[in-house]
Enzyme design. Structure first.
Site, PDB file in Angstrom:
ATOM      1  CE1 TYR A 159      -4.564  -2.442   4.799  1.00  0.00           C
ATOM      2  CE2 TYR A 159      -3.600  -0.251   4.623  1.00  0.00           C
ATOM      3  CZ  TYR A 159      -4.106  -1.394   4.022  1.00  0.00           C
ATOM      4  OH  TYR A 159      -4.136  -1.486   2.640  1.00  0.00           O
ATOM      5  CB  SER A 180      -0.867  -0.003   1.256  1.00  0.00           C
ATOM      6  OG  SER A 180      -1.480   1.254   1.439  1.00  0.00           O
TER       7      SER A 180
HETATM    8  N1  LIG Z   1      -8.590  -0.412  -1.715  1.00  0.00           N
HETATM    9  C1  LIG Z   1      -7.562   0.371  -1.391  1.00  0.00           C
HETATM   10  O1  LIG Z   1      -7.692   1.608  -1.275  1.00  0.00           O
HETATM   11  C2  LIG Z   1      -6.198  -0.248  -1.187  1.00  0.00           C
HETATM   12  C3  LIG Z   1      -5.096   0.614  -1.121  1.00  0.00           C
HETATM   13  C4  LIG Z   1      -3.831   0.077  -0.917  1.00  0.00           C
HETATM   14  C5  LIG Z   1      -3.682  -1.292  -0.799  1.00  0.00           C
HETATM   15  N2  LIG Z   1      -4.774  -2.114  -0.871  1.00  0.00           N
HETATM   16  C6  LIG Z   1      -4.550  -3.545  -0.721  1.00  0.00           C
HETATM   17  O2  LIG Z   1      -5.071  -4.226  -1.846  1.00  0.00           O
HETATM   18  C7  LIG Z   1      -5.407  -5.563  -1.464  1.00  0.00           C
HETATM   19  C8  LIG Z   1      -6.793  -5.877  -1.958  1.00  0.00           C
HETATM   20  O3  LIG Z   1      -7.696  -5.052  -1.234  1.00  0.00           O
HETATM   21  P1  LIG Z   1      -9.111  -4.557  -1.804  1.00  0.00           P
HETATM   22  O4  LIG Z   1      -9.089  -3.089  -1.743  1.00  0.00           O
HETATM   23  O5  LIG Z   1      -9.432  -5.257  -3.075  1.00  0.00           O
HETATM   24  O6  LIG Z   1     -10.029  -5.054  -0.620  1.00  0.00           O
HETATM   25  P2  LIG Z   1     -11.335  -5.956  -0.591  1.00  0.00           P
HETATM   26  O7  LIG Z   1     -12.231  -5.590  -1.681  1.00  0.00           O
HETATM   27  O8  LIG Z   1     -11.833  -5.880   0.818  1.00  0.00           O
HETATM   28  O9  LIG Z   1     -10.745  -7.381  -0.874  1.00  0.00           O
HETATM   29  C9  LIG Z   1      -9.908  -8.000   0.065  1.00  0.00           C
HETATM   30  C10 LIG Z   1      -9.685  -9.416  -0.393  1.00  0.00           C
HETATM   31  O10 LIG Z   1      -8.839 -10.072   0.572  1.00  0.00           O
HETATM   32  C11 LIG Z   1      -9.385 -11.357   0.787  1.00  0.00           C
HETATM   33  N3  LIG Z   1      -9.009 -11.821   2.116  1.00  0.00           N
HETATM   34  C12 LIG Z   1      -9.037 -11.112   3.268  1.00  0.00           C
HETATM   35  N4  LIG Z   1      -8.617 -11.892   4.285  1.00  0.00           N
HETATM   36  C13 LIG Z   1      -8.325 -13.105   3.747  1.00  0.00           C
HETATM   37  C14 LIG Z   1      -7.827 -14.317   4.272  1.00  0.00           C
HETATM   38  N5  LIG Z   1      -7.540 -14.461   5.586  1.00  0.00           N
HETATM   39  N6  LIG Z   1      -7.634 -15.366   3.439  1.00  0.00           N
HETATM   40  C15 LIG Z   1      -7.933 -15.237   2.109  1.00  0.00           C
HETATM   41  N7  LIG Z   1      -8.393 -14.111   1.550  1.00  0.00           N
HETATM   42  C16 LIG Z   1      -8.595 -13.062   2.363  1.00  0.00           C
HETATM   43  C17 LIG Z   1     -10.880 -11.186   0.641  1.00  0.00           C
HETATM   44  O11 LIG Z   1     -11.451 -12.426   0.291  1.00  0.00           O
HETATM   45  P3  LIG Z   1     -12.642 -13.108   1.149  1.00  0.00           P
HETATM   46  O12 LIG Z   1     -13.199 -12.063   2.079  1.00  0.00           O
HETATM   47  O13 LIG Z   1     -13.603 -13.536   0.104  1.00  0.00           O
HETATM   48  O14 LIG Z   1     -11.986 -14.238   1.876  1.00  0.00           O
HETATM   49  C18 LIG Z   1     -10.957 -10.196  -0.513  1.00  0.00           C
HETATM   50  O15 LIG Z   1     -10.921 -10.878  -1.745  1.00  0.00           O
HETATM   51  C19 LIG Z   1      -5.246  -5.610   0.059  1.00  0.00           C
HETATM   52  O16 LIG Z   1      -4.015  -6.208   0.376  1.00  0.00           O
HETATM   53  C20 LIG Z   1      -5.262  -4.160   0.456  1.00  0.00           C
HETATM   54  O17 LIG Z   1      -4.573  -3.924   1.671  1.00  0.00           O
HETATM   55  C21 LIG Z   1      -6.027  -1.619  -1.073  1.00  0.00           C
END
Ligand SMILES: NC(=O)c1ccc[n+]([C@@H]2O[C@H](COP(=O)([O-])OP(=O)(O)OC[C@H]3O[C@@H](n4cnc5c(N)ncnc54)[C@H](OP(=O)(O)O)[C@@H]3O)[C@@H](O)[C@H]2O)c1
Length: 237
Positions: A131, A118
């Site tokens: 986080y 991130s």
């Molecule tokens: N959105 C942002 O602004 C942002 C910014 C910087 C970085 N990120 C990073 O990008 C990545 C994806 O995030 P997103 O924004 O797409 O969030 P999201 O829509 O909430 O998706 C998170 C994903 O992580 C999976 N997950 C969570 N805990 C898990 C576990 N214990 N085992 C397996 N799968 C798990 C969830 O799958 P299930 O719930 O179906 O298991 C879901 O597919 C993350 O690492 C996040 O920190 C996001």
């Protein structure tokens, strides 16, 4: 991401803790292969590995994307297991997945690991202390892994997204943010894929690049900007 990788004729495997969510993905992308797995549970990772190794021995890219984000007021009592779950998912998950799948990736003529960190790995947003620490730890781990694998055919990428329009962003910030300039998922995915294709090991799309460059030089300035676009949520810290 899965959709775009399928369009480029890849075999794509995805995991989730939820069979229902995987079924929904499969309904939308029938060519995809789905696995119920929890990246926060080493036994679950071992079962996933055994399944993937026997059915998809040609696996050559591992994307460590799973992540969760919670606000936390460090001055208030909190459940230790909730705090450690965030660290386990965001840091231990990629660590355990990588060490488990490395033997398979090493059999390929060329392979890649993509750790999704991130922009908050470069400077913390104080309302999300665990986080941000977990993503800083993942950033550090990625540097070490890249060094340790320098003599192999495995490239180690870090994708450090800025704020992206996903459920994580909406869920974590809820009403605590005045305005977050969030990137569209499609734009983030396009940046990620072109970064990987061009061998850019540190992919920092949009404002993430600015954060990475400016945060070490002017942490006060960048911190003030981050505070400007967020306001404290008295209920949750
Ligand atoms: N959105 C942002 O602004 C942002 C910014 C910087 C970085 N990120 C990073 O990008 C990545 C994806 O995030 P997103 O924004 O797409 O969030 P999201 O829509 O909430 O998706 C998170 C994903 O992580 C999976 N997950 C969570 N805990 C898990 C576990 N214990 N085992 C397996 N799968 C798990 C969830 O799958 P299930 O719930 O179906 O298991 C879901 O597919 C993350 O690492 C996040 O920190 C996001």
């Amino acid at each position: 991401m899965a959709r775009q990788l399928l369009l480029r004729e890849n075999t794509v495997l995805i995991t989730s803790r939820s069979a229902e969510r995987l079924q929904a993905a499969k309904n939308s992308l029938p060519e995809i292969h789905t696995f119920v797995s929890d990246t926060g549970d080493p036994d679950s990772i071992s079962r996933l590995f055994a399944d993937v190794e026997s059915r998809f021995p040609g696996l050559d890219v591992l994307i460590n994307n799973a992540g969760i984000m919670h606000s936390l007021n460090l001055q208030e009592p909190a459940d230790p297991s909730l705090m450690s779950r965030e660290m386990t998912t965001n840091f231990c998950g990629p660590l355990w997945m990588t060490t488990r799948f490395l033997s398979l990736l090493k059999t390929r003529p060329e392979a890649a690991i993509v750790n999704v960190s991130s922009c908050l790995a470069f400077l913390p947003l104080a309302g999300f202390p665990v986080y941000c620490a977990s993503k800083a730890a993942l950033h550090s781990l990625t540097l070490s892994l890249r060094k340790q694998l320098a003599d192999t055919k495995i490239s180690v990428f870090e994708l450090a997204p800025p704020a992206v329009d996903t459920p994580l962003l909406h869920g974590a910030f809820q009403s605590s943010v005045q305005s977050i300039p969030a990137m569209a998922v499609e734009k983030l995915v396009a940046s990620a894929i072109s970064g990987i294709q061009s061998g850019n090991l540190e992919i920092c799309p949009g404002q993430s690049k600015l954060m990475k460059v400016l945060a070490p030089l002017a942490p006060g300035l960048v911190g003030a900007w981050m505070n400007k676009i967020t306001r404290p949520n008295p209920g949750r810290g």
